[in-house]
Write a protein that holds these residues in place. Sequence first.
Motif, mmCIF file in Angstrom:
data_model
loop_
_atom_site.group_PDB
_atom_site.id
_atom_site.type_symbol
_atom_site.label_atom_id
_atom_site.label_comp_id
_atom_site.label_asym_id
_atom_site.label_seq_id
_atom_site.Cartn_x
_atom_site.Cartn_y
_atom_site.Cartn_z
ATOM 1 N N VAL A 208 0.844 -1.190 0.000
ATOM 2 C CA VAL A 208 0.000 0.000 0.000
ATOM 3 C C VAL A 208 0.876 1.235 0.000
ATOM 4 C CG1 VAL A 208 -1.832 1.240 1.186
ATOM 5 C CG2 VAL A 208 -1.784 -1.246 1.242
ATOM 6 N N SER A 209 0.619 2.146 -0.952
ATOM 7 C CA SER A 209 1.404 3.366 -1.061
ATOM 8 C C SER A 209 1.007 4.369 0.017
ATOM 9 C CB SER A 209 1.217 3.984 -2.452
ATOM 10 O OG SER A 209 -0.141 4.335 -2.649
ATOM 11 N N LYS A 210 1.712 5.504 0.063
ATOM 12 C CA LYS A 210 1.447 6.507 1.081
ATOM 13 C C LYS A 210 0.062 7.127 0.945
ATOM 14 C CE LYS A 210 6.302 7.750 1.739
ATOM 15 N NZ LYS A 210 7.318 8.840 1.670
ATOM 16 N N ASN A 211 -0.442 7.177 -0.305
ATOM 17 C CA ASN A 211 -1.769 7.745 -0.508
ATOM 18 C C ASN A 211 -2.890 6.724 -0.359
ATOM 19 O OD1 ASN A 211 -1.335 6.272 -2.784
ATOM 20 N ND2 ASN A 211 -1.523 7.968 -4.231
#
Length: 397
Positions: A208-211
Motif C-alpha cells: 500500500v502506497s502513502k496515498n
Amino acid sequence: MEILSRYLRQICSLPQVTYHPKCARIKLNHLIFADDLMIFVRGDVPSVTAVAHALDKFGSISGLVANPDKTEIYFGGVHNDVKALITQATGYSEGNYLWQSSVDHQKIYMKSWAMCCSPWDEGGFNIKEVLSWNNANLCKGIWNLLHSSDSLWAQWHKTYAVKQGTIWTATVKPAHSKVGEVSCISGSLLEKFGTAVFFERALAKTCVSKNGKFVVHKAYDLIRNHYPKLRWAHVIWHPSVLPKHSFIATLAGQHKLPTVNSLCRRGLYLTNWCVLCKHAMETHSHLFFYCAFAGDLWRKVLAWMGLNGRTSNLRRELHWCSLRQHRRHWKAGWYRCCLSACIYTVWQERNARIFAGHETDVAILLKQLQFTVKVRILNRHTKDSRMVTTHLSSIYA
C-alpha cells in the motif's frame, strides 16, 4: 501485411480448413507481430496445407517468402503419423515447447522456470510468472474487500457474499466471482504467511502506497519466489551489453550452461573433453578462462583494454568488476561489454566446433569481438562519440 491477413482469413472459409479448437469461437487464425507470425489451425493435413499454400501465394506476389529454417510447427494432441504427413507436406520442422519432455525424448534443463522468472539481480531473466502475477492482482481484490468503504462493488460482496463471516471462510456461489477467486488462492497464500492476520499485515506494510492505493507489482514481489542476490548481476545486465551476451554470461556465471561435465553429471555418457584446447575436461571453470584457447582470447581482449599482465577466471573477473565498475564513464561500459562478449564468443566457438565442425582462429574471433563491442559502445555513448571513436580507433587497427 494486410494482404497476408486477408489471405489467411479467406482460407478459413474453405470447407477443408478448420479453426484451432481454442480459437474457433472468436474466429482467430493468426497473430502478426513486428518480426513474428503465429498461425493457428486444427492439426490436420488439409488445414495446414491450405495455410502453406496461402503463404506461398503471398510470397509469389510480395517476394516475402517464409524461411524453412526459421519456421516451425507446434503440435498439441496430434498423432505422430499425422505430424509426419504435415511436416512432409509443408517442409517445416516440428518445434519443441520449453520445459517439455516425453517418454522417447527426455530433455535436460539447466535452470528451473521459477528461477527464470526471478529478477536479474537474483539470477533470472526478469520474466513475469503468470500465476503469481494473477494472484497479485487478486490480492488487490482482497484488499478492496477488506478496506474499501466507498466502493459499491465491495459493499455488495460484503453484504451478499461474505455476510457475517470473513472472505476467507465465505461460502462460494457462482454469482460471487471475486470471493470464489479469493478462495482459490487463499490456501497457498495463507500457507506461505501462516494466518490471514499475518497476510493482511504483510499487504498493508508492503503493498500500500502513502496515498492508500494498492500497488500490484509490490504484491507480486511479495508472493513470488525469492533467490539469493548476485553481486555481479549489474555487470552483466547493463544497457551497454547486448542482451544475447547478457543471457549467456548469466548462465555461465551461475554454472548453468550445458557443458559436457554438467551433462555427464546428469546421466549422459559423453566424452568429457574440451574441444577448444583438447587438454582438459570441459567445465565452466575451465572454459572461462583456464582453457588455453579461451584464456588466450581473454588475454588479448584485456590487452586491447590496456589491462596487460592479468590472468584470471570468470568468477574473479565478475567479482573485480562488481567492486570497481560503478562509474557511468564509457570505459566502465567498455569492460562490461568486452567481458560478456568474450564469454559469448567462447561459447559460440565451442558449439560451432561440436555441432558444425567449424574452427575459427583466435585472431579472427578477436577482430569480430572488437567490431561488435565498438559498434555497441558508440551507439550507447553518442555524446562522447568523437572521443570514444578516437580512443577505440587508435587501438583497434
